[in-house]
Design an enzyme around this catalytic site. Structure first.
Site, mmCIF file in Angstrom:
data_model
loop_
_atom_site.group_PDB
_atom_site.id
_atom_site.type_symbol
_atom_site.label_atom_id
_atom_site.label_comp_id
_atom_site.label_asym_id
_atom_site.label_seq_id
_atom_site.Cartn_x
_atom_site.Cartn_y
_atom_site.Cartn_z
ATOM 1 N N GLY A 81 0.819 -1.214 0.000
ATOM 2 C CA GLY A 81 0.000 0.000 0.000
ATOM 3 C C GLY A 81 0.843 1.250 0.000
ATOM 4 O O GLY A 81 0.434 2.286 0.542
ATOM 5 N N ASN A 89 1.406 3.288 -2.265
ATOM 6 C CA ASN A 89 1.008 4.278 -3.264
ATOM 7 C C ASN A 89 0.170 5.415 -2.680
ATOM 8 O O ASN A 89 -0.107 6.391 -3.381
ATOM 9 C CB ASN A 89 0.209 3.611 -4.384
ATOM 10 C CG ASN A 89 -1.052 2.939 -3.876
ATOM 11 O OD1 ASN A 89 -0.987 1.836 -3.349
ATOM 12 N ND2 ASN A 89 -2.203 3.593 -4.006
ATOM 13 N N GLY A 96 -1.574 7.418 1.255
ATOM 14 C CA GLY A 96 -1.723 7.497 2.698
ATOM 15 C C GLY A 96 -0.410 7.352 3.447
ATOM 16 O O GLY A 96 0.649 7.800 3.003
ATOM 17 N N ILE A 97 -0.493 6.705 4.598
ATOM 18 C CA ILE A 97 0.686 6.514 5.429
ATOM 19 C C ILE A 97 1.745 5.705 4.698
ATOM 20 O O ILE A 97 2.945 5.990 4.795
ATOM 21 C CB ILE A 97 0.287 5.829 6.752
ATOM 22 C CG1 ILE A 97 -0.570 6.780 7.601
ATOM 23 C CG2 ILE A 97 1.522 5.395 7.552
ATOM 24 C CD1 ILE A 97 -1.198 6.126 8.814
ATOM 25 N N GLY A 98 1.316 4.699 3.933
ATOM 26 C CA GLY A 98 2.272 3.877 3.201
ATOM 27 C C GLY A 98 3.127 4.690 2.246
ATOM 28 O O GLY A 98 4.328 4.418 2.086
ATOM 29 N N SER A 154 -3.408 -0.245 14.289
ATOM 30 C CA SER A 154 -4.234 0.956 14.368
ATOM 31 C C SER A 154 -4.577 1.239 15.816
ATOM 32 O O SER A 154 -4.809 0.313 16.611
ATOM 33 C CB SER A 154 -5.521 0.777 13.566
ATOM 34 O OG SER A 154 -6.420 1.842 13.792
ATOM 35 N N TYR A 165 -13.465 -3.246 10.982
ATOM 36 C CA TYR A 165 -12.154 -2.700 10.610
ATOM 37 C C TYR A 165 -11.198 -2.758 11.802
ATOM 38 O O TYR A 165 -10.053 -3.215 11.680
ATOM 39 C CB TYR A 165 -12.294 -1.258 10.134
ATOM 40 C CG TYR A 165 -10.948 -0.575 9.973
ATOM 41 C CD1 TYR A 165 -10.133 -0.864 8.884
ATOM 42 C CD2 TYR A 165 -10.488 0.325 10.930
ATOM 43 C CE1 TYR A 165 -8.886 -0.254 8.750
ATOM 44 C CE2 TYR A 165 -9.247 0.940 10.803
ATOM 45 C CZ TYR A 165 -8.457 0.644 9.709
ATOM 46 O OH TYR A 165 -7.221 1.235 9.593
#
Length: 350
Positions: free
Chosen positions: A61, A63, A65-67, A190, A215
């Site tokens: 991931g 690409n 956000g946090i990643g 999270s 989630y």
């Protein structure tokens, strides 16, 4: 290595993953310093990261956000950084953004769809590396509203992607991780998982599906996996370590722009100003994962998060949450995950 029976599954059509030789630096990172032994390493400074020339890191991931910020910051250390992404267009935009901000960076992308278990072996082969020094398990799906969705393999979408996808990916990556001198598996949990508890009789949320709770539980399952993985690696005498991190409270509205990956409007920045007292942007949410990858003082089985109330600030080690430290729950989740995937990860050797 991890011994396996099989990793199977049907193609996913509905899952969504929300994820030169000169050394360069990010403007906000400062000049990288050379990493040596723990005793001679200076105090950790998010603005001054240790160099990692010659090492290879995978960020799932990466690409967005946090990643994305994990990948951007790691790219400034001289390492080769591979972005795992299911969307080639978004991966191309992210790699272009990193190259623009970190001239000379060694960054590339591979197609990685964690909701499609049968594709993971091919994705790992496409890395085309002899070893992997770290993987950051960051990619994830977060749904806000019903109805409940499933991956092509028949698993609830968030649990199947966030937990089972990374669980299976680790299986295929283990030979590459074991080939490195001291590789790390860094699992992005999270803060939302802190108030959740797993229902081991309903891991797929078939009986009572509530998106936000599902989630949080999927992220908690990821964190249990990270802790249990390290227990098993230590028991096997492996050189690989598993570390769990969380980003605290990371908001888009507090995140600096990285067009076209992320664009923050002036209005969003101003309206979010009060939240900055307790929360932070996703660039800062990346700091615990980056430290877990790079800091020689970090050890397997630890939990790292933001310094201020676990919500914002520089990364620090924090006590493993009481419910997360329960080895019986972790072991039962591990066995249930193997059963769901038809995979045997019970035997790990270094």
């Amino acid at each position: 290595m991890i011994h396996r029976r099989c990793v199977g599954g049907r193609r996913n059509h509905g899952g969504r993953v929300a994820q030169g030789s000169s050394r360069s630096r990010l403007p906000q990172q400062g000049t990288p310093v050379t990493m040596s032994s723990t005793s001679s390493t200076p105090p950790w400074n998010v603005q001054r990261l240790p160099g990692a020339d010659g090492r290879v890191f995978l960020v799932t991931g990466g690409n967005a956000g946090i990643g994305y910020f994990v990948a951007e910051q790691l790219s400034a250390t001289g390492a080769t950084v591979v972005l795992g992404s299911r969307n080639p267009a978004k991966a191309e935009a992210a790699t272009a953004s990193i190259r623009a901000r970190v001239p000379g960076s060694r960054v590339r992308a591979v197609r990685l769809d964690l909701a499609d278990l049968s594709s993971l072996e091919t994705a790992v082969e496409s890395l085309e590396v002899e070893r992997l020094d770290a993987v950051v398990h960051n990619a994830g799906v977060a749904l806000d509203d019903p109805p409940r969705e499933e991956t092509g393999d028949g698993h609830e979408l968030m649990f199947g992607t966030n937990h089972l996808g990374h669980f299976a990916l680790t299986q295929w990556l283990m030979p590459l991780l074991s080939a490195a001198p001291a590789a790390r598996v860094v699992t992005m949990g999270s803060f939302a998982a802190k108030s959740e508890r797993l229902d081991l009789d309903d891991l797929q949320s078939r009986k009572d599906y509530q998106p936000k709770r599902t989630y949080g539980r999927s992220k908690l399952a990821q964190m249990y996996f990270g802790v249990e993985l390290d227990r098993r690696l230590r028991a096997a005498g492996s050189t690989v370590a598993s570390v769990v991190v969380h980003p605290g409270g990371a908001l888009d509205s507090l995140t600096p722009s990285r067009p076209p990956v992320h664009v923050r409007s002036t209005g969003a920045r101003l309206s979010a100003a009060p939240a900055a007292l307790l929360l932070q942007g996703k660039h800062a949410g990346a700091w615990p994962a980056v430290r877990a990858v790079l800091d020689p003082a970090v050890r397997g089985g630890q939990l790292w998060g933001p310094r201020v109330f676990g919500l914002r600030g520089e990364p620090r080690r924090e006590p493993v949450w009481d419910h997360l430290a329960d080895p019986s729950v972790a072991a039962r989740l591990w066995d249930a995950s193997c059963d769901l995937m038809g995979t045997d990860l019970s035997t790990i050797s270094g």
